[in-house]
Enzyme design. Structure first.
Site, PDB file in Angstrom:
ATOM      1  N   CYS A 163      31.868 -41.915 -19.494  1.00  0.00           N
ATOM      2  CA  CYS A 163      32.827 -40.821 -19.253  1.00  0.00           C
ATOM      3  C   CYS A 163      34.284 -41.256 -19.372  1.00  0.00           C
ATOM      4  CB  CYS A 163      32.575 -40.181 -17.898  1.00  0.00           C
ATOM      5  SG  CYS A 163      30.945 -39.442 -17.793  1.00  0.00           S
ATOM      6  N   HIS A 206      39.180 -35.958 -16.849  1.00  0.00           N
ATOM      7  CA  HIS A 206      37.753 -35.903 -17.177  1.00  0.00           C
ATOM      8  C   HIS A 206      37.119 -34.842 -16.285  1.00  0.00           C
ATOM      9  CE1 HIS A 206      33.630 -36.762 -17.772  1.00  0.00           C
ATOM     10  NE2 HIS A 206      33.458 -37.401 -16.631  1.00  0.00           N
ATOM     11  N   ASN A 238      29.869 -31.633 -17.253  1.00  0.00           N
ATOM     12  CA  ASN A 238      30.359 -32.963 -17.605  1.00  0.00           C
ATOM     13  C   ASN A 238      29.859 -33.323 -19.010  1.00  0.00           C
ATOM     14  OD1 ASN A 238      30.879 -35.679 -17.865  1.00  0.00           O
ATOM     15  ND2 ASN A 238      30.180 -36.226 -15.801  1.00  0.00           N
TER      16      ASN A 238
HETATM   17  N1  ACO Z   1      20.596 -28.497  -6.195  1.00  0.00           N
HETATM   18  C1  ACO Z   1      20.386 -28.435  -4.874  1.00  0.00           C
HETATM   19  N2  ACO Z   1      20.443 -29.513  -4.087  1.00  0.00           N
HETATM   20  C2  ACO Z   1      20.736 -30.692  -4.650  1.00  0.00           C
HETATM   21  C3  ACO Z   1      20.957 -30.816  -6.029  1.00  0.00           C
HETATM   22  C4  ACO Z   1      20.872 -29.666  -6.816  1.00  0.00           C
HETATM   23  N3  ACO Z   1      21.078 -29.669  -8.135  1.00  0.00           N
HETATM   24  N4  ACO Z   1      21.227 -32.107  -6.300  1.00  0.00           N
HETATM   25  C5  ACO Z   1      21.176 -32.768  -5.142  1.00  0.00           C
HETATM   26  N5  ACO Z   1      20.885 -31.932  -4.143  1.00  0.00           N
HETATM   27  C6  ACO Z   1      20.736 -32.201  -2.722  1.00  0.00           C
HETATM   28  C7  ACO Z   1      20.437 -33.661  -2.447  1.00  0.00           C
HETATM   29  O1  ACO Z   1      19.057 -33.920  -2.607  1.00  0.00           O
HETATM   30  C8  ACO Z   1      20.880 -33.788  -1.010  1.00  0.00           C
HETATM   31  O2  ACO Z   1      19.857 -33.271  -0.173  1.00  0.00           O
HETATM   32  P1  ACO Z   1      19.481 -33.998   1.225  1.00  0.00           P
HETATM   33  O3  ACO Z   1      20.744 -33.925   2.041  1.00  0.00           O
HETATM   34  O4  ACO Z   1      18.371 -33.150   1.726  1.00  0.00           O
HETATM   35  O5  ACO Z   1      19.095 -35.393   0.842  1.00  0.00           O
HETATM   36  C9  ACO Z   1      22.064 -32.829  -0.907  1.00  0.00           C
HETATM   37  O6  ACO Z   1      21.966 -31.954  -2.050  1.00  0.00           O
HETATM   38  C10 ACO Z   1      23.428 -33.504  -0.920  1.00  0.00           C
HETATM   39  O7  ACO Z   1      23.425 -34.502  -1.908  1.00  0.00           O
HETATM   40  P2  ACO Z   1      24.725 -35.352  -2.191  1.00  0.00           P
HETATM   41  O8  ACO Z   1      24.419 -36.327  -3.266  1.00  0.00           O
HETATM   42  O9  ACO Z   1      25.278 -35.879  -0.921  1.00  0.00           O
HETATM   43  O10 ACO Z   1      25.716 -34.220  -2.730  1.00  0.00           O
HETATM   44  P3  ACO Z   1      27.236 -34.360  -3.122  1.00  0.00           P
HETATM   45  O11 ACO Z   1      28.054 -33.436  -2.328  1.00  0.00           O
HETATM   46  O12 ACO Z   1      27.696 -35.790  -3.214  1.00  0.00           O
HETATM   47  O13 ACO Z   1      27.239 -33.767  -4.612  1.00  0.00           O
HETATM   48  C11 ACO Z   1      27.285 -34.626  -6.850  1.00  0.00           C
HETATM   49  C12 ACO Z   1      26.440 -34.391  -5.595  1.00  0.00           C
HETATM   50  C13 ACO Z   1      27.681 -33.280  -7.396  1.00  0.00           C
HETATM   51  C14 ACO Z   1      26.433 -35.362  -7.866  1.00  0.00           C
HETATM   52  C15 ACO Z   1      28.545 -35.446  -6.519  1.00  0.00           C
HETATM   53  O14 ACO Z   1      28.198 -36.552  -5.722  1.00  0.00           O
HETATM   54  C16 ACO Z   1      29.290 -35.939  -7.745  1.00  0.00           C
HETATM   55  O15 ACO Z   1      29.890 -35.173  -8.459  1.00  0.00           O
HETATM   56  N6  ACO Z   1      29.322 -37.261  -7.976  1.00  0.00           N
HETATM   57  C17 ACO Z   1      30.138 -37.880  -9.004  1.00  0.00           C
HETATM   58  C18 ACO Z   1      29.653 -37.631 -10.408  1.00  0.00           C
HETATM   59  C19 ACO Z   1      30.574 -38.326 -11.384  1.00  0.00           C
HETATM   60  O16 ACO Z   1      31.780 -38.177 -11.354  1.00  0.00           O
HETATM   61  N7  ACO Z   1      30.054 -39.191 -12.250  1.00  0.00           N
HETATM   62  C20 ACO Z   1      30.926 -39.997 -13.077  1.00  0.00           C
HETATM   63  C21 ACO Z   1      30.958 -39.591 -14.446  1.00  0.00           C
HETATM   64  S1  ACO Z   1      29.377 -39.409 -15.122  1.00  0.00           S
HETATM   65  C22 ACO Z   1      29.120 -40.667 -16.311  1.00  0.00           C
HETATM   66  O17 ACO Z   1      29.851 -41.603 -16.445  1.00  0.00           O
HETATM   67  C23 ACO Z   1      27.865 -40.602 -17.112  1.00  0.00           C
END
Ligand code: ACO
Length: 323
Positions: free
Chosen positions: A114, A250, A280
């Site tokens: 990314c 990004h 993304n």
């Molecule tokens: N739908 C419903 N629930 C979900 C989903 C979904 N699609 N995905 C995860 N959950 C659940 C999880 O299982 C978890 O449940 P639990 O509490 O029962 O275990 C709950 O939601 C919370 O999960 P978190 O991971 O804590 O959620 P968070 O608020 O962190 O959001 C997200 C997740 C959107 C992935 C976020 O962490 C994020 O954006 N991270 C960064 C991504 C990024 O920037 N990546 C870098 C670039 S990508 C690259 O380089 C390829």
């Protein structure tokens, strides 16, 4: 002194759109969860017979038209992609042929997930500053849908396909003021596709051929490192936060973008936000956002832009640009 300047921008998104409600049919998720946690409303998915090269070509042709140049003026092509058509040749080489460029200038791909577009821009800028190129086609292009596990709700709702391009030209004033690139390989296990060609083709059919992410931990690192790199870019140019007209980030997650905007004291109406429309798109997302805001007239010539991205590796980077 030689500098590089953006002559034109272009982008392309595949026709097929998957809305959040479509994702509800694939995995245990909801439109509400995806919007609240990420800001994403829909993503574009390449057709079965459409590849990264196809997307890159369409974005490139748009950028070349906008720049008003002839394809054969291009003396370097750099494509940032994690999802190339072939092991080799590079997408950049194949694109050179598709564009009818016969001047034997170099063309290569780079891979920084990314942060790929920030890396590609940094490489291109240094080629121009060093006198090795004068018109460079810089592209971020991805078919990320091909490396998603469509049964994993933690990842499949987040990503989409697309391409964005810029044409850089040599100038006697910036243009690109500076680029700032970083990597820290110690965090590889937080965000990766853990297998690849060198580990054997058989496993490519298995779980390890797809993106795996510990989203929460990636989120925290992304916010911290993006704050640091935008500070670094401002300091390097002795500029103040108030000098920046547009943040072009990004597009991974609206909450990460909001955190960087807060750090810059920027209101969200000075931030180019496209994540809602395409999710993304990895290396494609910065040039997609840039092209969107150039074409709709928000970004004007002479304005100062701060581009930034963070991705797997970890890799991250920023560029401070006068458009
Ligand atoms: N739908 C419903 N629930 C979900 C989903 C979904 N699609 N995905 C995860 N959950 C659940 C999880 O299982 C978890 O449940 P639990 O509490 O029962 O275990 C709950 O939601 C919370 O999960 P978190 O991971 O804590 O959620 P968070 O608020 O962190 O959001 C997200 C997740 C959107 C992935 C976020 O962490 C994020 O954006 N991270 C960064 C991504 C990024 O920037 N990546 C870098 C670039 S990508 C690259 O380089 C390829």
């Amino acid at each position: 002194m030689k500098y590089s300047r953006i002559l034109g921008t272009g982008s392309y998104l595949p026709e097929k759109v998957l809305h959040n409600t479509d994702m509800e049919k694939l995995v245990d998720t909801s439109d509400e969860w995806i919007r609240e946690r990420t800001g994403i409303e829909q993503r574009h998915i390449a057709a079965d017979d459409e590849t990264t090269l196809d997307l890159a070509e369409k974005a490139a042709r748009n950028a070349i038209d906008a720049a008003g140049i002839n394809s054969n003026d291009i003396d370097l092509i750099v494509i940032a992609t994690t999802t190339p058509d072939c092991v080799f040749p590079s997408v950049a080489s194949m694109l050179q042929a598709r564009l009818g460029i016969t001047n034997e200038s170099p063309a290569f791909d780079i891979q920084a997930v990314c942060a790929g577009f920030a890396y590609a821009l940094g490489v291109a800028d240094n080629f121009i500053r060093g006198g090795s190129a004068s018109v460079v086609l810089v592209i971020g292009a991805e078919t990320f849908s091909r490396i998603l596990n469509w049964k994993d709700r933690n990842t499949c709702v987040l990503f989409g396909d697309g391409a964005g391009a810029v044409v850089l030209g040599e100038d006697d004033k910036p243009g690109i003021h500076s680029t700032h690139l970083h990597a820290d390989g110690r965090y590889k296990d937080l965000l990766h596709v853990p297998n690849g060609v060198s580990r054997g083709y058989d496993v490519m059919q298995q779980q390890e051929a797809f993106v795996q992410m510990r989203g929460n931990e990636v989120f925290r690192m992304a916010v911290t490192k993006l704050r640091e790199v935008v500070e670094e870019a401002l300091k390097a140019n002795q500029m103040d936060k108030s000098d920046i007209d547009w943040l072009v980030p990004h597009q991974a997650n609206i909450r990460i973008i909001q955190a960087t905007a807060r750090k810059l004291n920027m209101s969200m109406d000075r931030v180019v936000l496209t994540v809602q429309n395409h999710g993304n798109t990895s290396a494609a997302s910065i040039p997609l956002a840039l092209d969107t805001a150039v074409r709709d007239g928000r970004i004007q010539r002479g304005e100062k832009l701060l581009l930034e991205g963070f991705g797997g590796g970890f890799t991250w980077g920023a560029a401070l640009v006068t458009y």
